[in-house]
Design a protein around this motif. Sequence first.
Motif, short mmCIF file in Angstrom:
data_model
loop_
_atom_site.label_atom_id
_atom_site.label_comp_id
_atom_site.label_asym_id
_atom_site.label_seq_id
_atom_site.Cartn_x
_atom_site.Cartn_y
_atom_site.Cartn_z
N THR A 18 2.18 9.08 -4.09
CA THR A 18 0.95 9.66 -3.56
C THR A 18 -0.19 9.47 -4.55
O THR A 18 -1.31 9.10 -4.17
N TYR B 262 -7.90 0.74 0.34
CA TYR B 262 -7.39 0.03 1.50
C TYR B 262 -8.53 -0.09 2.51
O TYR B 262 -9.05 0.91 2.98
N ILE C 279 2.56 2.43 2.38
CA ILE C 279 2.51 3.07 3.70
C ILE C 279 3.83 2.83 4.43
O ILE C 279 4.25 3.60 5.27
N ARG D 192 -1.34 5.91 -4.34
CA ARG D 192 -2.16 5.64 -3.16
C ARG D 192 -3.55 6.26 -3.30
O ARG D 192 -4.55 5.67 -2.92
N ARG D 193 -3.61 7.47 -3.85
CA ARG D 193 -4.89 8.17 -3.94
C ARG D 193 -5.81 7.58 -4.98
O ARG D 193 -6.99 7.44 -4.77
N GLY E 176 0.80 -1.22 0.00
CA GLY E 176 0.00 0.00 0.00
C GLY E 176 0.83 1.27 0.00
O GLY E 176 0.28 2.37 0.03
N LEU F 176 -5.38 2.79 -5.46
CA LEU F 176 -5.35 1.84 -4.36
C LEU F 176 -6.51 2.07 -3.41
O LEU F 176 -6.74 3.19 -2.98
#
Length: 238
Positions: A85, A94, A61, A88-89, A59, A92
């Motif tokens: 970023t 989560y 993170i 992730r935005r 992820g 992905l």
Amino acid sequence: MSDTEKNFLKIVDLKKSFGSGETRQEVLKGLSFSVEKGEFCVLLGPSGSGKSTLLNIIGGIDNADSGYISIGGDKLEDLGEKRLTQYRRKHLGYVFQLYNLIGNLNVKENIEVGAYLSDNPLDIDELLNTLGLYEHRHKLPNQLSGGQQQRVSIGRAIVKNPDILLCDEPTGALDYTTSKEILKLIGDINAKYKNTVIMVTHNEAIKGMADHIVKLRDGKVRLNEHNDHKISAAELEW
Ligand SMILES: Nc1ncnc2c1ncn2[C@@H]1O[C@H](COP(=O)(O)OP(=O)(O)OP(=O)(O)O)[C@@H](O)[C@H]1O
Ligand SMILES: [Mg+2]
């Protein structure tokens, strides 16, 4: 299927330790496996085997100490902060075990938070219907049951229509019937939107509904197999 699709998510010799000196603990000891695009992959393993650690690295993170992860042919570590970023935005979703909903936003607003991050979000009302939350859309999280809260957190992750959906024990806190409903929902979402799903669970029975089963023990992959006789969440028994 192209080679990039076959190795859509590629995990190569991943290592991760926590702490240093006496307290240093090697959690991931050289993990490798690949997940195909659109696959429903279940990640099993005893408590402490590194499942959440691996999910956090996928992820973006957390970072690995060595080895790498590539997604659609791009190594995560080469992306740089800005593209990471973006990844992730936009790409992905989560789903955390403990929902992480925003307490003063109602159901619909919590899901909209996910939609704002995306260029092509799903239709929110349609999604609320799929999630069985339409009539609850104006309630706050503390007015919902655990299963309903988990559905909102799945909605928030999925509304972006992410390429990859990571779920950490999405049914860990739920009773049998609600667990099955949530599993059916994740299965239906995977079938409908073709997202690549990686779901962590303690429950061996869930592997019946997966395309791909990976089992971790003691920081290594102990089993990596495909399932040609997938059954629906409703048929699972435990
Ligand atoms: N930030 C951290 N600092 C130190 N140790 C950590 C950290 N995160 C995880 N660990 C350790 O790494 C090991 C693996 O943890 P992880 O959360 O990945 O396990 P898990 O397989 O998800 O377990 P569970 O099924 O109980 O959720 C554990 O021994 C844990 O104590
Ligand atoms: Mg965990």
